[in-house]
Design an enzyme around this catalytic site. Structure first.
Site, mmCIF file in Angstrom:
data_model
loop_
_atom_site.group_PDB
_atom_site.id
_atom_site.type_symbol
_atom_site.label_atom_id
_atom_site.label_comp_id
_atom_site.label_asym_id
_atom_site.label_seq_id
_atom_site.Cartn_x
_atom_site.Cartn_y
_atom_site.Cartn_z
ATOM 1 N N GLY A 54 0.843 -1.062 -0.044
ATOM 2 C CA GLY A 54 0.016 -0.142 0.070
ATOM 3 C C GLY A 54 0.722 1.268 0.001
ATOM 4 O O GLY A 54 2.077 1.170 0.063
ATOM 5 N N CYS A 81 5.176 -6.553 1.689
ATOM 6 C CA CYS A 81 5.412 -5.113 1.875
ATOM 7 C C CYS A 81 4.943 -4.115 2.872
ATOM 8 O O CYS A 81 5.386 -4.570 4.038
ATOM 9 C CB CYS A 81 5.703 -4.049 0.507
ATOM 10 N N TYR A 82 3.948 -3.176 2.632
ATOM 11 C CA TYR A 82 3.271 -2.696 3.690
ATOM 12 C C TYR A 82 2.450 -3.741 4.673
ATOM 13 O O TYR A 82 2.490 -3.567 5.804
ATOM 14 C CB TYR A 82 1.905 -1.734 3.000
ATOM 15 N N HIS A 168 8.286 -7.346 -3.476
ATOM 16 C CA HIS A 168 6.916 -7.874 -4.429
ATOM 17 C C HIS A 168 6.975 -8.930 -5.154
ATOM 18 O O HIS A 168 7.464 -9.032 -6.204
ATOM 19 C CB HIS A 168 6.401 -6.610 -5.181
ATOM 20 N N GLU A 170 4.623 -10.957 -6.541
ATOM 21 C CA GLU A 170 3.487 -10.641 -7.469
ATOM 22 C C GLU A 170 3.891 -10.229 -8.816
ATOM 23 O O GLU A 170 3.339 -10.375 -9.918
ATOM 24 C CB GLU A 170 2.327 -10.001 -7.084
ATOM 25 N N VAL A 225 -18.298 -9.834 -25.337
ATOM 26 C CA VAL A 225 -17.806 -10.930 -24.784
ATOM 27 C C VAL A 225 -18.631 -11.307 -23.213
ATOM 28 O O VAL A 225 -19.006 -12.508 -23.227
ATOM 29 C CB VAL A 225 -16.436 -11.014 -24.325
ATOM 30 N N ASP A 226 -18.686 -10.643 -22.530
ATOM 31 C CA ASP A 226 -19.350 -10.619 -20.990
ATOM 32 C C ASP A 226 -20.691 -11.166 -21.272
ATOM 33 O O ASP A 226 -21.115 -12.329 -20.571
ATOM 34 C CB ASP A 226 -19.070 -9.481 -20.505
ATOM 35 N N LYS A 368 -11.273 -10.525 -16.706
ATOM 36 C CA LYS A 368 -11.590 -10.823 -18.266
ATOM 37 C C LYS A 368 -11.000 -11.796 -18.877
ATOM 38 O O LYS A 368 -11.466 -12.498 -19.659
ATOM 39 C CB LYS A 368 -10.996 -9.311 -18.938
#
Ligand code: XMP
Length: 512
Positions: A54, A81-82, A168, A170, A225-226, A368
């Site tokens: 964050g 991290c945070y 991080h 990710e 698509v959705d 998505k």
């Protein structure tokens, strides 16, 4: 109950990325607000928690925090991290300001692999972005790795199954980050994994069947698509009890109505009706040039037509919508306040309450690309699944000025050429959107020996990851030349073509 990991959101830009990585590892995961209550967490019975990074400093009085009780519930936890600094403070350690901070690539030196860093090398490239440091670890923790600038880059308490990483894992700049998350999920938290699209379909079909019971469902089908995936999933779950409604507003691209109608009646038959409302939309738009008024009018007429159709179908209990996960996450807004309306986007929302529909949103947990995978799993063809986004108000926001039948015809012709040429180009897969725009400007030209005074069309081709930002595509000159020549020759009423070289921000993708 489905195995689930909760990601507590402390306002990091990479919160969604954490969630995706976890899902890519086959573990279902949801982002929740950082102030989630103990009761809510208990209801979810998560297999693990991940505390995101964050922008704040835990040393600020107003910094977002969490109920410390959550750390005493015996849930395996990873702070990033945070998140690491926060759990340090909440569990009795201390955090200090890092003189200068540490931003960008760093080398992690592993002191003790433990479970979290098991199977990895002694030195790892990681991505750092922090202005605070752990000064004193909480009791029971030990340092598992450090960097030159950061004494406690990874810490852990194996008994409590609580871990923290200062970098991080990710982001792609931490090449072994996924392995670290994998270790956390499978070795430490004991997750089973195996969350797949096929499994999702089975669960969702059962859930929809139960929710709908003997009821009837209406589903707005736009051909995007959705909504297509939503309709296909409902079709699988409840068949004829779903009534898909495709409103032809007269603002669609060339051939689109026929293509969608043909597809959903022949290739992938489902209970669908096409409502021809072209006249109604065009009449309502007559004389209107203001972009926001156009959008509002289209939204209103759509609701009128849709409501009328619903009433004509008899008793309908549910409305199915293709709302996606990014639309429903209650994240912390980085700016802290409600964002300004740049354009009023239009979807089925805003239907009058008196219709009394209950909502079914089967995609509300998906990103998505997951929706695309789901579509493939449901046997929808690649062409439909990979469709470019198309705005609800359609070509009306690509005709600058008044929308008339004649101008729609010119734009459709120009736009069809852009579609064809782009689809034939080898770089098409990297393009987010490509289309033509009709400008309210006429220019002088010469065709044969005749002077012409005709319309100007713009070609807009952009690359983007999520439509929040976009850049104009650097198309080869030959392709631009072909687009221009074909549009001027074949789209009657255009004698000049310009290429839009604006990025978003400061421009937007659509012109209105
Ligand atoms: P802008 O023009 O705001 O567009 O940069 C961002 C993305 O959203 C699409 N768009 C819409 N989609 N209803 C939609 O469903 C709308 O009213 C709408 N307006 C814009 C646009 O095509 C781009 O992908």
């Amino acid at each position: 109950m489905r195995e689930k990991v909760l990601v507590l959101d402390f306002g990091s830009q990479t919160c969604q990325l954490i969630a995706r990585r976890v899902r890519e590892l086959g573990v279902y995961c949801e982002i929740v607000p950082h102030d989630i209550t103990v009761d809510k967490v208990a209801q979810n019975r998560p297999a693990a928690m991940i505390l995101s990074g964050g922008p704040a400093s835990v040393r600020d009085e107003k910094a977002p925090t969490m109920d410390a009780e959550l750390l005493r519930m015996g849930i395996p936890t990873l702070g990033i991290c945070y998140g690491l600094q926060l759990l340090t403070g909440l569990m009795g350690g201390t955090v200090e300001k890092h003189t200068g901070g540490e931003y960008g690539p760093a080398t992690l030196e592993v002191d003790k692999p433990d479970e979290l860093l098991a199977g990895l090398e002694d030195r790892l490239d990681v991505w750092m972005s922090h202005g605070d440091l752990v000064k004193k670890m909480p009791a029971g923790f030990e340092t598992l790795a450090h960097t030159d600038d950061c004494r406690v880059a990874v810490m852990g308490n194996a008994e409590k199954k609580v871990y923290g990483v200062q970098f991080h894992p990710e982001v792609v700049h931490t090449p072994k980050g996924v392995e670290i998350l994998r270790n956390f999920l499978f070795r430490i938290a004991g997750c089973g994994g195996g969350w797949t699209m096929a499994g999702f379909i089975t669960e969702e079909v059962a859930r929809i069947k139960e929710q709908v019971g003997d009821g009837q469902v209406i589903c707005g089908l736009s051909g995007g698509v959705d909504s297509s995936v939503t309709a296909a999933l409902l079709n699988r779950a409840i068949g004829e009890k779903m009534h898909a409604v495709f409103v032809d507003n007269g603002l669609l691209r060339a051939g689109e109505v026929e293509e969608i109608e043909g597809f959903f009646t022949e290739d992938f038959p489902l209970n669908m009706q096409v409502v021809d409302a072209r006249r109604e939309f065009l009449d309502a738009l007559a004389g209107v040039t203001d972009p926001e008024r156009k959008r509002k009018i289209i939204g209103k007429v759509f609701i009128d037509v849709f409501s009328r159709t619903a009433k004509g179908l008899g008793k309908i209990d549910f409305l199915a919508q293709g709302t996606l996960y990014p639309d429903v996450i209650e994240s912390i807004s980085a700016s802290g306040g409600p964002s300004v309306t740049i354009k009023s986007h239009h979807n089925v929302g805003g239907l009058p309450d008196e219709l009394g529909f209950e909502l079914i949103e089967p995609l509300r947990e998906l990103f998505k690309d997951e929706v695309r995978r789901l579509g493939a799993e449901l046997n929808l063809p690649a062409k439909l699944i990979n469709r470019q986004p198309f705005p609800g108000p359609g070509l009306a926001v690509r005709i600058i000025g008044e929308v008339t039948e004649q101008r729609l015809e010119i734009l459709r012709a120009a736009d069809a050429i852009v579609q064809q040429e782009m689809e034939n180009w080898e770089g098409y897969d990297d393009i987010w959107q490509s289309f033509a725009v009709l400008l309210p400007v006429k220019s002088v030209g010469v065709m044969g020996d005749e002077r012409t005074y005709a319309n100007v069309a713009a070609v807009r081709v952009v690359t983007s990851l999520d439509a929040m930002t976009a850049d104009w595509a650097r198309l080869p000159h030959e392709l631009l030349a072909r687009l221009s020549a074909r549009i001027i020759n074949e789209a009657h009423g255009v004698n000049r073509v310009v290429y839009d070289i604006s990025s978003k921000p400061p421009s937007t993708i659509e012109w209105e």
